[in-house]
Design a protein around this motif. Structure first.
Motif, short mmCIF file in Angstrom:
data_model
loop_
_atom_site.label_atom_id
_atom_site.label_comp_id
_atom_site.label_asym_id
_atom_site.label_seq_id
_atom_site.Cartn_x
_atom_site.Cartn_y
_atom_site.Cartn_z
N LEU C 35 0.82 -1.21 0.00
CA LEU C 35 0.00 0.00 0.00
C LEU C 35 0.85 1.25 0.00
CD1 LEU C 35 -2.87 1.20 0.35
CD2 LEU C 35 -2.56 1.01 2.79
N MET C 36 1.80 1.32 0.93
CA MET C 36 2.54 2.55 1.11
C MET C 36 3.92 2.48 0.49
SD MET C 36 1.69 2.74 5.10
CE MET C 36 0.19 2.06 5.73
N TRP C 169 -13.63 0.09 3.82
CA TRP C 169 -12.20 0.23 4.09
C TRP C 169 -11.39 -0.68 3.17
CZ3 TRP C 169 -9.37 -3.96 6.13
CH2 TRP C 169 -8.03 -3.68 6.32
N GLY C 170 -11.87 -1.92 3.04
CA GLY C 170 -11.16 -2.88 2.19
C GLY C 170 -11.12 -2.40 0.75
N ALA C 171 -12.22 -1.87 0.28
CA ALA C 171 -12.28 -1.38 -1.10
C ALA C 171 -11.29 -0.25 -1.29
CB ALA C 171 -13.69 -0.92 -1.43
N MET C 172 -11.21 0.62 -0.27
CA MET C 172 -10.28 1.74 -0.40
C MET C 172 -8.84 1.25 -0.40
SD MET C 172 -11.96 4.93 1.59
CE MET C 172 -11.82 4.39 3.26
N VAL C 173 -8.55 0.27 0.46
CA VAL C 173 -7.19 -0.28 0.49
C VAL C 173 -6.85 -0.88 -0.86
CG1 VAL C 173 -5.70 -2.07 1.45
CG2 VAL C 173 -7.14 -0.71 2.96
N ARG C 174 -7.78 -1.66 -1.40
CA ARG C 174 -7.48 -2.30 -2.68
C ARG C 174 -7.27 -1.27 -3.77
NH1 ARG C 174 -11.97 -5.46 -4.07
NH2 ARG C 174 -13.05 -4.77 -2.20
N ALA C 175 -8.10 -0.23 -3.75
CA ALA C 175 -7.95 0.82 -4.76
C ALA C 175 -6.59 1.51 -4.62
CB ALA C 175 -9.08 1.85 -4.62
N ASN C 179 -3.53 1.76 -7.36
CA ASN C 179 -3.12 3.02 -7.96
C ASN C 179 -3.37 4.15 -6.96
OD1 ASN C 179 -2.76 5.32 -9.45
ND2 ASN C 179 -3.62 4.41 -11.30
N ARG C 180 -2.29 4.54 -6.28
CA ARG C 180 -2.42 5.51 -5.20
C ARG C 180 -2.94 6.85 -5.71
NH1 ARG C 180 1.74 7.90 -1.17
NH2 ARG C 180 3.08 6.17 -1.69
N GLN C 184 -6.35 8.77 -4.62
CA GLN C 184 -6.38 10.11 -4.05
C GLN C 184 -7.31 11.01 -4.84
OE1 GLN C 184 -2.23 10.69 -3.82
NE2 GLN C 184 -2.22 10.92 -1.61
N SER C 185 -7.23 10.87 -6.18
CA SER C 185 -7.99 11.80 -6.99
C SER C 185 -9.49 11.53 -6.90
CB SER C 185 -7.52 11.73 -8.45
OG SER C 185 -7.88 10.49 -8.99
#
Ligand SMILES: Nc1ncnc2c1ncn2[C@@H]1O[C@H](COP(=O)(O)OP(=O)(O)OP(=O)(O)O)[C@@H](O)[C@H]1O
Ligand SMILES: [Mg+2]
Lengths: 324, 249, 291
Positions: C35-36, C169-175, C179-180, C184-185
């Motif tokens: 992720l990071m 939360w999981g969906a956001m992590v996967r997204a 592609n960070r 963000q966008s």
């Protein structure tokens, strides 16, 4: 004076660059009771120099540089203790060749990878070496270490004495040779190419540089230097223990180099000097605080002082110049 | 007479996204050729495949009749095909001189020498300096690249490529991101590129394209929409619809 | 034959238990690295901290074993939030070298702190009586502690996978792993997402360290000694994936147990060699998506 490489850099040796050597010679006469520590420092400076070449100049991050140091130490140690090869120069040569061979073989593999995979591979290779040294007790002595190393006089004339005088001078001479070669290399077109790879490998590919081959060359040379340093350690201590291999000595070496300043040649001199002296005075009395201290130091250097001690010195000099 | 650079049915997909579909393309020796197309059409990807930065999914790339599809980037540069980057890809902390000299030394086969100091290789330095002079960068040769204004950094991109003495030069939006005030010097440099080099330029500014190019290829969603001389392209109804339309419509 | 079969079952069982622990500890590392893009070599320190929380909670404060486990998770997760906010986040944009050095520094500090606070010796775990005996499954006796461990880990893993697949939360992590910039966008607060994910990953490491304290002994050099295995799980499994590290952890758990059982004279040699060849064959790991 930082990273003075490239096609416009002045390669002449400056006055300040002689100071470490003057200090080392002065130390020989003025601090006779510290010669064994001195020899240790000189050995580690050579080891750090080898790491600086690939980490500081070529930008290869490795967690397993001790593999070459340890191999050098064990090759020299085993040849001397088990096979009766006692000529110090021959031992160094054998160790450097062995480490170089390991360097080219492992480099051929790890330099094709990046990021976590590369880190992992360097770590795994060092771990394999440690595991072999640990388990092949009949050859390496295992956890008890390898003792019974006898070394013949250097060139048949200078015996390794009890006070560590010969050992100190021997280390000093070899470090000088290692420094000379490394310095030559860093100022050469090859050195400039390595810096280019560290700065921007995408661009290096695009100007036709066979990046992999150049990195492999640097990696092998660095492995040989590290092997040389390891053999020096075996010769001067006449003992090799497991602590020369694995992740911890690699990490410790990195700490020394970062402390001095990575990618600036003399960072490899300052780091081990400060680290090993501090260790000698502090580690025995307060081992936990010592460990905590170097951890803290590393964190602080990374967060606030990326150039290490020499970086700070540079900044102080630059400030002072402004006021003068 | 076969083309200097040729692609046959070049394809590339990223997962399900097809960014190049059966691109068959010719570039003649000494050509001035423009590759245009909307954002995301796959122009940079095409250049990346030509230089070996990305492997194509299928298809062939021929340089002077030789198949170079499987060659590494460095080997292609040695055969005379090279590029500039849309986004500056420079040695930011090095001097302008070193940025160019690294490539010159590599081309001359001196970049792996380990013994004599780099500054002893006078011919490398002279050649790099000479090149910088022709691009109007002579005074900046000692400066670090980061300290240059953006327009001049774009010139360094071109200078590096010229130091490689290429047969085929691929320019990926050489004036991208340059403020109008500084773009003049880049256009001047483009006009004065040695005539024997075949140039493929990617550019969004139609004035530049029409002034510079003798032929234009239009790429849309990974496929070649059409190819022709500037007047032909300007008069093509499909091009006006998909491409010019969004700018001049 | 009978004897061999029996040892086969026993090796498989112990190997799975070990693999489960490795997974619970390492999964956070895989996610945070994916992720990071942060190379957190100090991840093992969180597992060690969990182990110490558990042993002290039981021996000093008399907490029950399950409560102590929960405390290990919460305490480590909470502490990691502070670390992430104050220290780690400063280095998200730094190079790999800086991150490596910084986290090695943290390891040194954690090792020293553990030595000062808890001494050099390994901390025994006071298991409750119901975890001490044997449980008979299909006519065979298995140590109750390991059965419990496998059960708890499986529950945790199921909850985690469900969370990642089914929650926002999981969906956001996967997204964000995919592609960070894109995440963000579209308005995902990656800053908060990072903190939350980091805390969860570290908390799981703490839980794994506590749960596995009987298998991976809690002593000060823990973060150094087991780092290689945690990294192997992530590297072999594939960065940023959930299932890859699971397969890798089980593989390593079982093969390490098998090697130590049948070929003790070789130690961890084969594991490292196998890792090297695996990574040569698939540099991005078994389930990695990066090219
Ligand atoms: N490494 C990659 N992985 C996945 N998709 C990619 C990758 N590189 C490019 N793309 C996608 O391929 C498509 C083409 O990209 P490309 O950069 O070639 O376009 P372009 O024509 O150069 O656009 P522009 O005019 O904006 O420079 C885009 O949709 C882009 O998002
Ligand atoms: Mg583009």
């Amino acid at each position: 004076m930082t990273r003075a490489v490239g096609y416009a850099a002045d390669p002449r040796i400056r006055f300040a660059e002689w100071l470490p050597w003057l200090a080392a010679v002065a130390g020989f006469f003025l601090l006779p009771e510290y010669l064994p520590l001195g020899a240790r420092i000189l050995t580690y400076v050579l080891f750090a120099l080898s790491l600086d070449l690939i980490l500081g100049y070529a930008g290869i991050i490795t967690l397993g540089h001790s593999a070459f140091f340890g191999l050098g130490a064990y090759v020299a140690g085993i040849l001397a203790a088990k096979l009766g090869v006692t000529d110090p120069l021959l031992l160094l040569l054998a160790a450097a060749c062995a480490a170089g061979a390991l360097g080219i073989a492992t480099g051929a593999v790890i330099l094709r990878t990046h990021g976590l995979t590369q880190l992992m591979l360097t770590l795994a290779i060092a771990a394999v070496c440690l595991e072999i040294a640990h388990k092949a007790t009949s050859i390496t002595g295992g956890a008890d270490g390898l003792s019974g190393i006898t070394i013949a006089p250097i060139f048949g004339a200078f015996k390794f004495d009890l006070y560590g005088r010969t050992a100190y001078l021997w280390c000093l001479a070899l470090l000088f040779a290692g420094w000379w070669v490394t310095r030559k290399m860093i100022y050469s077109p090859f050195g400039a190419t390595l810096c280019g790879i560290r700065e921007n490998s995408v661009r290096m590919h695009a100007i036709g540089v066979p990046v992999y081959r150049r990195l492999l060359t640097a990696y092998t040379i660095s492995a040989m230097l590290a092997g040389l340093a390891g053999a020096l350690l075996a010769e001067t201590n006449q003992f090799v223990g497991l602590n020369v291999l694995g992740f911890e000595p690699s990490g410790e070496l990195m700490v020394m180099l970062i402390l001095g300043g990575v990618g600036r040649l003399y960072g490899a001199f300052v780091g081990p000097l400060v680290y090993l002296i501090a260790q000698d005075f502090l580690a025995k009395q307060f081992p936990e605080y010592w460990y905590f201290g170097i951890g803290l130091m590393l964190v602080v250097v990374v967060l606030f002082a990326r150039g290490g001690i020499l970086g700070i010195a540079d900044r102080i000099v630059a400030r002072a110049r402004k006021y003068v | 007479m076969s083309a200097l650079l040729e692609t046959r049915d070049l394809c590339k997909s990223f997962g399900a996204l097809r960014v190049a579909e059966n691109i068959s393309f010719h570039l003649e020796a000494g050509a001035r050729h423009a590759l245009i197309g909307p954002n995301g059409a796959g122009k940079t990807t095409f250049v990346n495949m030509l230089t070996g930065l990305l492997p194509p999914s299928s298809g062939l790339i021929l340089l002077g009749g030789e198949d170079i599809t499987g060659l590494a980037q460095a080997a292609r540069v040695k055969r005379g095909i090279g590029r500039t980057f849309q986004i500056n890809t420079l040695f930011r902390d090095m001097s302008v001189l070193d940025n160019v000299a690294l490539g010159v030394a590599e081309r001359r086969g001196m970049a792996a020498r380990v013994w004599h100091p780099a500054s002893r290789y006078h011919d490398v330095r002279e050649e790099a300096l000479g090149l910088l002079e022709t691009l109007g960068l002579a005074e900046d040769s000692g400066k670090r690249v980061v300290d240059l204004p953006y327009g001049k950094q774009r010139l360094v991109e071109i200078a590096i490529a010229l130091g490689l003495k290429l047969r085929v030069l691929l320019l990926d939006e050489p004036a991208a991101g340059v403020p109008a005030l500084e773009s003049g010097m880049i256009l001047q440099v483009l006009d004065r590129l040695p005539g024997e080099i075949a140039v493929l330029i990617i550019e969004h500014d139609m004035d530049v394209v029409f002034r510079f190019a003798q032929r234009i290829t239009v790429l849309v969603e990974g496929t070649v929409l059409c190819e022709g001389t500037p007047p032909e392209i300007a008069g093509d109804a499909r091009v006006q619809r998909v491409y010019l339309g969004e700018r001049y419509g | 034959m009978e004897v061999f079969l029996s040892s086969l079952v026993s090796v498989a069982f112990h190997g799975i238990a070990y693999g489960m622990i490795l997974y619970v500890i390492s999964v956070g590392l895989s996610v945070t690295m994916g992720l990071m893009g942060f190379v957190n070599l100090a991840h093992g320190a969180f597992a060690m901290a969990g182990g110490y929380v558990l042993t002290s909670a039981i021996s000093r404060f008399g907490l029950s074993f399950p409560l102590a486990l929960a405390l290990a998770f919460i305490a480590v997760a909470a502490a990691s939030v502070l670390l992430e906010r104050w220290l780690y986040s400063r280095l998200y944009d730094a190079g790999e070298l800086e991150q490596v050095l910084f986290t090695i520094g943290l390891i040194f500090m954690a090792v020293a702190a553990a030595q000062v606070t808890f001494g050099m010796l390994q901390r025994p775990v006071l298991l409750p009586d119901y975890l001490k005996g044997q449980i008979s499954v299909l006519g065979r006796d298995f140590p109750a502690y390991r059965v419990f461990l496998i059960a708890v880990s499986s529950a945790m893993i199921a909850a985690l996978w469900f969370g990642v697949e089914r929650t926002l939360w999981g969906a956001m992590v996967r997204a964000a792993v995919d592609n960070r910039a894109m995440a963000q966008s579209i308005g995902i607060n990656t800053r908060r997402l990072f903190t939350l994910t980091f805390a969860l990953g570290s908390g799981l490491a703490g839980l794994g360290g506590a749960l596995g304290a009987e298998i991976i002994a809690i002593q000060p050099t823990y973060p150094f000694e087991h780092l290689a295995y945690f990294l192997i799980v992530v590297a072999v499994g594939g960065l940023g994936s959930l299932r890859g590290p699971f397969a890798a952890a089980l593989l390593i758990g079982v093969s390490d147990t098998a090697c130590k059982y049948w070929l003790p004279q070789f130690g961890a040699f084969f594991i490292y060699v196998a890792t090297i060849f695996l990574l040569l064959w698939r540099p991005a790991g078994l389930f990695g998506r990066r090219v």
